[in-house]
Write a protein that holds these residues in place. Structure first.
Motif, PDB file in Angstrom:
ATOM      1  N   GLU A 170       0.902  -1.334   0.008  1.00 44.54           N
ATOM      2  CA  GLU A 170       0.013  -0.061   0.179  1.00 44.54           C
ATOM      3  C   GLU A 170       0.834   1.194  -0.026  1.00 44.54           C
ATOM      4  O   GLU A 170       0.567   2.073  -0.808  1.00 44.54           O
ATOM      5  CB  GLU A 170      -1.080   0.083   1.318  1.00 44.54           C
ATOM      6  N   ASP A 171       2.009   1.386   0.931  1.00 42.55           N
ATOM      7  CA  ASP A 171       2.765   2.378   1.134  1.00 42.55           C
ATOM      8  C   ASP A 171       3.664   2.713  -0.221  1.00 42.55           C
ATOM      9  O   ASP A 171       3.694   3.670  -0.691  1.00 42.55           O
ATOM     10  CB  ASP A 171       3.662   2.266   1.972  1.00 42.55           C
ATOM     11  N   ALA A 191      10.674  -9.182  -4.102  1.00 39.99           N
ATOM     12  CA  ALA A 191      10.612  -7.854  -4.079  1.00 39.99           C
ATOM     13  C   ALA A 191       9.944  -7.465  -5.489  1.00 39.99           C
ATOM     14  O   ALA A 191       8.898  -6.618  -5.750  1.00 39.99           O
ATOM     15  CB  ALA A 191      11.973  -6.963  -4.219  1.00 39.99           C
ATOM     16  N   GLU A 192      10.504  -8.195  -6.628  1.00 37.92           N
ATOM     17  CA  GLU A 192       9.848  -8.104  -7.928  1.00 37.92           C
ATOM     18  C   GLU A 192       8.428  -8.356  -8.294  1.00 37.92           C
ATOM     19  O   GLU A 192       7.733  -8.024  -8.903  1.00 37.92           O
ATOM     20  CB  GLU A 192      10.771  -8.487  -8.993  1.00 37.92           C
ATOM     21  N   GLU A 193       8.089  -9.564  -7.370  1.00 33.97           N
ATOM     22  CA  GLU A 193       6.993  -9.951  -7.650  1.00 33.97           C
ATOM     23  C   GLU A 193       5.824  -8.885  -6.901  1.00 33.97           C
ATOM     24  O   GLU A 193       4.602  -8.560  -7.416  1.00 33.97           O
ATOM     25  CB  GLU A 193       6.509 -11.367  -6.506  1.00 33.97           C
ATOM     26  N   ILE A 194       6.136  -8.334  -5.865  1.00 32.10           N
ATOM     27  CA  ILE A 194       5.511  -7.192  -5.126  1.00 32.10           C
ATOM     28  C   ILE A 194       5.339  -6.105  -6.181  1.00 32.10           C
ATOM     29  O   ILE A 194       4.152  -5.562  -6.453  1.00 32.10           O
ATOM     30  CB  ILE A 194       6.114  -6.789  -3.901  1.00 32.10           C
ATOM     31  N   LEU A 195       6.245  -5.505  -6.663  1.00 35.99           N
ATOM     32  CA  LEU A 195       6.450  -4.674  -7.666  1.00 35.99           C
ATOM     33  C   LEU A 195       5.480  -4.745  -9.030  1.00 35.99           C
ATOM     34  O   LEU A 195       4.944  -4.082  -9.705  1.00 35.99           O
ATOM     35  CB  LEU A 195       7.906  -4.091  -8.149  1.00 35.99           C
ATOM     36  N   GLN A 227       0.740  -3.765 -12.092  1.00 33.95           N
ATOM     37  CA  GLN A 227      -0.399  -4.333 -12.909  1.00 33.95           C
ATOM     38  C   GLN A 227      -1.753  -3.421 -12.219  1.00 33.95           C
ATOM     39  O   GLN A 227      -2.666  -2.997 -13.115  1.00 33.95           O
ATOM     40  CB  GLN A 227      -0.510  -5.631 -12.461  1.00 33.95           C
ATOM     41  N   SER A 228      -1.658  -3.129 -10.954  1.00 34.94           N
ATOM     42  CA  SER A 228      -2.882  -2.529 -10.329  1.00 34.94           C
ATOM     43  C   SER A 228      -3.048  -1.116 -10.879  1.00 34.94           C
ATOM     44  O   SER A 228      -3.811  -0.409 -10.909  1.00 34.94           O
ATOM     45  CB  SER A 228      -2.760  -2.545  -9.017  1.00 34.94           C
TER      46      SER A 228
END
Length: 493
Positions: A6-7, A29-33, A38-39
């Motif tokens: 979220e941050d 890290a790259e999965e989160i990014l 995408q969002s």
């Protein structure tokens, strides 16, 4: 993890130009990014010195150098997140730093964001006002559970591997790997599976032992193996009862019941009466990793390094939680607090203050065990209510407890206690500590071995007769300790 997403997502939408994600887990890290990209309907590009820009698309072969990738980002008209792996060494180059600073103003007017992903944080003063730092937390129980289930899925219906994972064991296994990266946890699970061709309660100690590798890399904390069981500690029945009540309090079920995690325990007592042994046994009884904090390793000759070492030790203990943090002879580690301002410029006082504040405010399940011999050297702040759950006083063992201690040590020496007059030895060893009882047995064994025979009750009795126990030579100090503890601490037996 959710909060981090979220941050970072909010920062990217607000057109923060430069983000710094500190982690050694590039894949996570790259999965989160990727999810954030995408969002927010943006492309995601990753760059490294070895692979260049991926996917390359319009990047071309000229993007393999740090200067060229910054030029490419500046020229790009895409809505994108550019991930630069291990870019921190290049920030020391003047031309790279200058080009990155030039790029920042361009990024603020576009829909592009640069994210530096690195295991270490190195920020030049020139970038301090323009960079936003995030830490990728280690995997939480939910993520580790998913890793374990994914690993075990192919074996659940297999005849070659036995899997026995009731909910309570699943929770304990996941707790045992907290503090590891996802890859480290996966390796630990795989090793336990391959070693025994099964997955059950017997694998817990080996999983905890694997954390030793993590501790060895830090050099500040020492990992103590789970070698001592609580049944190998003679006496201390009240302490054992108290520990049994709190042994299950590190579970989700306890949180749902409304109980907080236990904070810690302070054990005062006569030297050699089993305080250190009890600390090791508690970790084995609760199946939690035991970390020993040697305060001497905290101190460093460089200004500010000692305080930083204490913060690192605390951070590592929390990263591996639930765990037990053991400070042996704590009064010696923090001695000289009152004169710290004139002796060491206040370093000891600041380290102690950091530790006390953490003990009071900690939110992670780190159970602190402190042991002490000289109560008069203990800082009063340490004894205040709220620092520890309980303060126990460990006195010299009584006759019945001495008999148990003789029994335990004779068994540990692979002899049958029934062949010895344990009751007579316990009576003869009046005012002996557990350590002194062990030493009397060892001395008897040395004498018998030199004479090429088995040691006997008489050999042990002779060694007892030759020994003047500490309780006699230090009678006044022992009595002072007993008087102090009479109304200030709970008896351990």
């Amino acid at each position: 993890m959710k909060q981090l997403k979220e941050d970072m997502s909010l920062s990217i939408r607000a057109r923060y130009p430069l983000l710094y994600l500190v982690t050694s887990e590039e894949a996570r890290a790259e999965e989160i990014l990727q999810e954030i990209a995408q969002s927010s309907r943006k492309d995601l590009f990753t760059w490294s010195l070895s692979q260049g820009l991926v996917p390359s698309k319009d990047g071309g072969p000229d993007c393999n150098e740090p200067e060229s990738i910054l030029k490419h980002i500046e020229a790009s008209d895409k809505k994108a997140i550019f991930v630069l792996r291990d870019f921190h060494p290049f920030l020391e180059k003047e031309i790279v730093l200058r080009r990155l600073r030039d790029l920042i103003s361009n990024l603020k007017k576009s829909y592009k964001t640069v994210v530096l992903v690195s295991p270490v944080m190195k920020i030049p003063p020139e970038l301090e006002k323009d960079i936003t730092v995030f830490d990728l937390p280690l995997p939480d129980p939910k993520e580790l559970t998913a890793v374990l289930n994914r690993l075990l899925a192919p074996y659940r219906d297999s005849d070659k591997v036995k899997i026995d994972l009731p909910p309570e064991l699943l929770e304990k296994v996941v707790q045992a790997t907290l503090g590891l990266t996802r890859n480290e946890a996966e390796n630990v699970f795989a090793k336990a599976l391959i070693t025994g061709r099964q997955f059950g309660w017997d694998d817990l100690p080996s999983i905890i032992e694997e954390k030793k590798q993590l501790i060895r890399k830090s050099g500040i904390l020492d990992f103590i193996g789970l070698s001592t069981q609580l049944n190998q500690v003679g006496g201390l029945d009240k302490l054992k009862g108290w520990l049994a009540e709190r042994g299950r309090a590190f579970s989700v079920k306890a949180r749902d019941y409304g109980l907080p995690e236990p904070k810690g325990l302070l054990m005062l007592g006569v030297q050699g009466c089993g305080k250190s042994l009890a600390a090791k046994a508690i970790a084995a009884e609760w199946n939690l990793p035991l970390l020993r904090l040697d305060v001497g390793k905290i101190f460093d000759s460089f200004v500010g390094s000692s305080e930083d070492n204490m913060r690192k030790a605390i951070h590592q203990a929390e990263a591996m939680s639930p765990t037990i943090l053991w400070l042996d002879e704590i009064e010696k580690g923090f001695s000289g607090i009152q004169s710290s301002g004139s002796v060491d410029s206040g370093t000891t006082a600041r380290i102690f203050a950091t530790f006390l504040t953490w003990m009071q405010e900690k939110t992670k399940p780190v159970f602190v065990i402190a042991t002490a011999n000289n109560v008069e050297d203990l800082p009063p702040e340490l004894l205040r209510k709220g620092r520890f759950d309980e303060i126990f006083f460990i006195d010299l063992p009584k006759e019945g407890e001495r008999a148990k201690i003789f029994d335990i040590h004779i068994r540990l020496k692979k002899r049958d206690p029934k062949k010895f007059d344990v009751a007579a030895l316990a009576k003869a060893a009046d005012q002996f500590s557990g350590a002194e009882i062990e030493q009397a047995i060892l001395s008897a064994m040395y004498r018998a071995y030199a004479e090429d025979r088995e040691f006997t009750t008489e050999d042990v009795a002779q060694e007892i007769g030759r020994t003047v126990p500490l309780a006699v030579t230090m009678k006044e100090k022992v009595q002072y300790l007993r008087d102090w503890a009479k109304h200030r601490a709970r008896p351990a037996s």
